[in-house]
Design an enzyme around this catalytic site. Structure first.
Site, PDB file in Angstrom:
ATOM      1  N   ARG A  98       2.528  -6.797   9.232  1.00 31.78           N
ATOM      2  CA  ARG A  98       1.817  -5.701   9.902  1.00 31.78           C
ATOM      3  C   ARG A  98       2.254  -5.562  11.359  1.00 31.78           C
ATOM      4  O   ARG A  98       2.295  -4.462  11.906  1.00 31.78           O
ATOM      5  CB  ARG A  98       0.309  -5.941   9.814  1.00 31.78           C
ATOM      6  CG  ARG A  98      -0.254  -5.683   8.408  1.00 31.78           C
ATOM      7  CD  ARG A  98      -1.647  -6.272   8.275  1.00 31.78           C
ATOM      8  NE  ARG A  98      -2.345  -5.816   7.080  1.00 31.78           N
ATOM      9  CZ  ARG A  98      -3.494  -6.345   6.659  1.00 31.78           C
ATOM     10  NH1 ARG A  98      -4.056  -7.348   7.341  1.00 31.78           N
ATOM     11  NH2 ARG A  98      -4.085  -5.894   5.581  1.00 31.78           N
ATOM     12  N   PHE A 126     -15.123   3.365   7.337  1.00 32.18           N
ATOM     13  CA  PHE A 126     -13.744   3.630   6.905  1.00 32.18           C
ATOM     14  C   PHE A 126     -13.590   3.630   5.384  1.00 32.18           C
ATOM     15  O   PHE A 126     -12.499   3.873   4.877  1.00 32.18           O
ATOM     16  CB  PHE A 126     -12.790   2.605   7.533  1.00 32.18           C
ATOM     17  CG  PHE A 126     -13.088   1.158   7.182  1.00 32.18           C
ATOM     18  CD1 PHE A 126     -12.613   0.591   6.010  1.00 32.18           C
ATOM     19  CD2 PHE A 126     -13.863   0.374   8.025  1.00 32.18           C
ATOM     20  CE1 PHE A 126     -12.884  -0.734   5.693  1.00 32.18           C
ATOM     21  CE2 PHE A 126     -14.143  -0.956   7.711  1.00 32.18           C
ATOM     22  CZ  PHE A 126     -13.650  -1.516   6.531  1.00 32.18           C
ATOM     23  N   TYR A 149     -12.488  -2.567  -3.513  1.00 31.02           N
ATOM     24  CA  TYR A 149     -13.028  -2.522  -2.151  1.00 31.02           C
ATOM     25  C   TYR A 149     -14.553  -2.471  -2.108  1.00 31.02           C
ATOM     26  O   TYR A 149     -15.127  -2.109  -1.071  1.00 31.02           O
ATOM     27  CB  TYR A 149     -12.414  -1.348  -1.378  1.00 31.02           C
ATOM     28  CG  TYR A 149     -11.006  -1.647  -0.863  1.00 31.02           C
ATOM     29  CD1 TYR A 149     -10.776  -2.710   0.017  1.00 31.02           C
ATOM     30  CD2 TYR A 149      -9.916  -0.878  -1.248  1.00 31.02           C
ATOM     31  CE1 TYR A 149      -9.500  -3.000   0.485  1.00 31.02           C
ATOM     32  CE2 TYR A 149      -8.627  -1.161  -0.779  1.00 31.02           C
ATOM     33  CZ  TYR A 149      -8.428  -2.223   0.089  1.00 31.02           C
ATOM     34  OH  TYR A 149      -7.170  -2.511   0.561  1.00 31.02           O
ATOM     35  N   HIS A 169      -2.147  -5.400   1.355  1.00 31.15           N
ATOM     36  CA  HIS A 169      -3.403  -6.121   1.083  1.00 31.15           C
ATOM     37  C   HIS A 169      -3.067  -7.499   0.543  1.00 31.15           C
ATOM     38  O   HIS A 169      -2.125  -7.654  -0.220  1.00 31.15           O
ATOM     39  CB  HIS A 169      -4.241  -5.372   0.033  1.00 31.15           C
ATOM     40  CG  HIS A 169      -5.339  -6.225  -0.529  1.00 31.15           C
ATOM     41  ND1 HIS A 169      -6.561  -6.351   0.103  1.00 31.15           N
ATOM     42  CD2 HIS A 169      -5.387  -7.036  -1.620  1.00 31.15           C
ATOM     43  CE1 HIS A 169      -7.321  -7.199  -0.600  1.00 31.15           C
ATOM     44  NE2 HIS A 169      -6.630  -7.623  -1.645  1.00 31.15           N
ATOM     45  N   THR A 196      -5.449  -7.562  10.672  1.00 31.45           N
ATOM     46  CA  THR A 196      -5.725  -6.322   9.922  1.00 31.45           C
ATOM     47  C   THR A 196      -5.113  -5.077  10.571  1.00 31.45           C
ATOM     48  O   THR A 196      -4.520  -4.247   9.881  1.00 31.45           O
ATOM     49  CB  THR A 196      -7.254  -6.127   9.795  1.00 31.45           C
ATOM     50  OG1 THR A 196      -7.784  -7.238   9.066  1.00 31.45           O
ATOM     51  CG2 THR A 196      -7.582  -4.833   9.067  1.00 31.45           C
ATOM     52  N   LYS A 230       0.817  -1.207   0.000  1.00 25.30           N
ATOM     53  CA  LYS A 230       0.000   0.000   0.000  1.00 25.30           C
ATOM     54  C   LYS A 230       0.861   1.272   0.000  1.00 25.30           C
ATOM     55  O   LYS A 230       2.082   1.207   0.196  1.00 25.30           O
ATOM     56  CB  LYS A 230      -0.931  -0.039   1.229  1.00 25.30           C
ATOM     57  CG  LYS A 230      -1.968  -1.177   1.168  1.00 25.30           C
ATOM     58  CD  LYS A 230      -2.913  -1.129   2.375  1.00 25.30           C
ATOM     59  CE  LYS A 230      -3.988  -2.207   2.281  1.00 25.30           C
ATOM     60  NZ  LYS A 230      -4.940  -2.136   3.436  1.00 25.30           N
ATOM     61  N   ASN A 232      -2.057   0.042   7.048  1.00 17.72           N
ATOM     62  CA  ASN A 232      -1.558  -1.263   7.489  1.00 17.72           C
ATOM     63  C   ASN A 232      -0.726  -1.984   6.438  1.00 17.72           C
ATOM     64  O   ASN A 232      -0.633  -3.205   6.423  1.00 17.72           O
ATOM     65  CB  ASN A 232      -2.712  -2.132   8.002  1.00 17.72           C
ATOM     66  CG  ASN A 232      -3.733  -2.390   6.913  1.00 17.72           C
ATOM     67  OD1 ASN A 232      -3.582  -1.925   5.785  1.00 17.72           O
ATOM     68  ND2 ASN A 232      -4.757  -3.160   7.229  1.00 17.72           N
ATOM     69  N   ARG A 246      -1.727 -14.454   3.831  1.00 21.05           N
ATOM     70  CA  ARG A 246      -2.505 -13.808   4.907  1.00 21.05           C
ATOM     71  C   ARG A 246      -1.806 -14.004   6.259  1.00 21.05           C
ATOM     72  O   ARG A 246      -1.794 -13.098   7.098  1.00 21.05           O
ATOM     73  CB  ARG A 246      -3.926 -14.371   4.959  1.00 21.05           C
ATOM     74  CG  ARG A 246      -4.771 -14.108   3.712  1.00 21.05           C
ATOM     75  CD  ARG A 246      -5.357 -12.725   3.647  1.00 21.05           C
ATOM     76  NE  ARG A 246      -6.287 -12.433   4.716  1.00 21.05           N
ATOM     77  CZ  ARG A 246      -7.004 -11.295   4.789  1.00 21.05           C
ATOM     78  NH1 ARG A 246      -6.884 -10.367   3.841  1.00 21.05           N
ATOM     79  NH2 ARG A 246      -7.809 -11.081   5.785  1.00 21.05           N
ATOM     80  N   GLU A 253      -9.435 -10.104  -8.145  1.00 20.41           N
ATOM     81  CA  GLU A 253      -8.466  -9.035  -7.905  1.00 20.41           C
ATOM     82  C   GLU A 253      -7.284  -9.119  -8.880  1.00 20.41           C
ATOM     83  O   GLU A 253      -6.785  -8.093  -9.340  1.00 20.41           O
ATOM     84  CB  GLU A 253      -7.992  -9.091  -6.447  1.00 20.41           C
ATOM     85  CG  GLU A 253      -9.120  -8.767  -5.463  1.00 20.41           C
ATOM     86  CD  GLU A 253      -8.761  -9.003  -4.005  1.00 20.41           C
ATOM     87  OE1 GLU A 253      -7.610  -9.420  -3.724  1.00 20.41           O
ATOM     88  OE2 GLU A 253      -9.627  -8.760  -3.134  1.00 20.41           O
TER      89      GLU A 253
HETATM   90  P1  IDP Z   1      -7.816  -6.986   5.515  1.00 20.73           P
HETATM   91  O1  IDP Z   1      -7.016  -5.985   4.704  1.00 20.73           O
HETATM   92  O2  IDP Z   1      -7.006  -7.553   6.645  1.00 20.73           O
HETATM   93  O3  IDP Z   1      -8.463  -8.058   4.677  1.00 20.73           O
HETATM   94  P2  IDP Z   1     -10.455  -5.779   5.742  1.00 20.73           P
HETATM   95  O4  IDP Z   1     -11.377  -5.962   6.879  1.00 20.73           O
HETATM   96  O5  IDP Z   1     -10.790  -6.444   4.442  1.00 20.73           O
HETATM   97  O6  IDP Z   1      -8.981  -6.167   6.242  1.00 20.73           O
HETATM   98  O7  IDP Z   1     -10.353  -4.203   5.507  1.00 20.73           O
HETATM   99  C1  IDP Z   1      -9.771  -3.685   4.320  1.00 20.73           C
HETATM  100  C2  IDP Z   1      -8.874  -2.531   4.690  1.00 20.73           C
HETATM  101  O8  IDP Z   1      -9.667  -1.442   5.190  1.00 20.73           O
HETATM  102  C3  IDP Z   1      -7.870  -2.809   5.804  1.00 20.73           C
HETATM  103  O9  IDP Z   1      -6.704  -3.461   5.337  1.00 20.73           O
HETATM  104  C4  IDP Z   1      -7.588  -1.425   6.335  1.00 20.73           C
HETATM  105  O10 IDP Z   1      -6.675  -0.725   5.496  1.00 20.73           O
HETATM  106  C5  IDP Z   1      -8.950  -0.766   6.218  1.00 20.73           C
HETATM  107  N1  IDP Z   1      -9.731  -0.864   7.463  1.00 20.73           N
HETATM  108  C6  IDP Z   1     -10.450  -1.927   7.882  1.00 20.73           C
HETATM  109  N2  IDP Z   1     -11.055  -1.687   9.061  1.00 20.73           N
HETATM  110  C7  IDP Z   1     -10.723  -0.423   9.378  1.00 20.73           C
HETATM  111  C8  IDP Z   1     -11.039   0.419  10.506  1.00 20.73           C
HETATM  112  O11 IDP Z   1     -11.767   0.053  11.421  1.00 20.73           O
HETATM  113  N3  IDP Z   1     -10.483   1.669  10.495  1.00 20.73           N
HETATM  114  C9  IDP Z   1      -9.676   2.104   9.486  1.00 20.73           C
HETATM  115  N4  IDP Z   1      -9.369   1.349   8.415  1.00 20.73           N
HETATM  116  C10 IDP Z   1      -9.871   0.102   8.363  1.00 20.73           C
HETATM  117 MG    MG Z   2      -9.995  -7.944   3.260  1.00 20.57          MG
END
Ligand code: IDP
Ligand code: MG
Length: 156
Positions: A102, A57, A49, A115, A91, A9, A112, A85, A126
Site C-alpha cells: 500500500r 465508508f 465486510y 485485503h 490501511t 482489489k 488501497n 499484513r 474468509e
Molecule cells: P484493513 O483492510 O487494513 O484491514 P479495515 O479497517 O478492516 O482495514 O477496513 C476495511 C477496508 O475499508 C479498508 O481496506 C479500506 O478499503 C476501507 N476503509 C477503511 N476505512 C476507511 C475510511 O476511513 N475511508 C474509506 N475507506 C475506508
Molecule cells: Mg480489516
C-alpha cells in the site's frame, strides 16, 4: 502453518498491478495455494465486510469491491497472516510505509489495493467464503528446504 485470504482489489486489477503485488508474496517465500479472478457478488461482499456494517465508508466499500474483478488468493506459510499484513502495510495508502504494497503503489485511503485476513478466525471464515472445498491445492514445494530450515523437523 497458516493460510490467509488475500484479495487484490478492483483498483489493483484495473491498474495492472496484479503481477507486481503477487510477486511480493512469492519473493517473500509464502506459498500460493489458491488463486482466481472473480467479480464479487454483492451478497458475498456484505458477508465479507459484515464487521464494518454501519460505518460511514461501508456502502462505498461494497460498491468499490463489487465494481470490477478482483484476484482472490490463498497464501500459506508459518505466521502467514501477520507476514501478509506487514507486506500490505497500514490501511490508508496515504499513511502506509514505503516498502509495503500500500505504501509503494497507492495514495488513496479507500482504494488501497489489497485485503488480507487479520486473524486466524477471520482467515478461516474468509477462505470458506471465497474458495469452495477442493479449490485450495496443497502442493509440495521443491524449494521448501531453502525457504525454511527443516533440519530440526519443523519449519524454522
Ligand atoms: P484493513 O483492510 O487494513 O484491514 P479495515 O479497517 O478492516 O482495514 O477496513 C476495511 C477496508 O475499508 C479498508 O481496506 C479500506 O478499503 C476501507 N476503509 C477503511 N476505512 C476507511 C475510511 O476511513 N475511508 C474509506 N475507506 C475506508
Ligand atoms: Mg480489516
Amino acid at each position: 502453518m497458516e493460510t490467509t485470504l488475500i484479495i487484490l482489489k478492483p483498483d489493483a486489477v484495473q491498474r495492472g498491478l496484479v503481477g507486481r503485488i503477487l510477486t511480493r508474496f512469492e519473493e517473500k517465500g509464502l506459498q500460493v495455494v489458491g488463486m482466481k479472478l472473480t467479480q464479487i457478488p454483492r451478497a458475498t461482499a456484505e458477508k465479507h465486510y459484515a464487521p464494518h456494517a454501519g460505518k460511514p465508508f461501508y456502502d462505498g466499500l461494497l460498491r468499490f469491491m463489487t465494481s470490477s474483478p478482483v484476484v482472490v488468493l490463498a497464501v500459506q506459510g508459518v505466521g502467514a497472516i501477520a507476514i501478509a499484513r506487514n507486506l500490505m502495510g497500514a490501511t490508508f495508502g496515504s499513511k502506509a510505509a514505503p516498502g509495503t504494497i500500500r505504501g509503494d503503489f497507492g495514495v488513496s485511503n479507500a482504494f488501497n489495493l489489497i485485503h488480507g485476513s487479520d486473524s486466524p478466525e477471520a482467515a478461516a471464515k474468509e477462505l470458506a467464503l471465497f474458495f469452495a472445498p477442493g479449490e485450495l491445492v496443497e502442493w509440495p514445494r521443491l524449494i521448501e528446504g531453502w525457504v525454511y530450515d527443516l533440519s530440526s523437523g519443523t519449519r524454522e
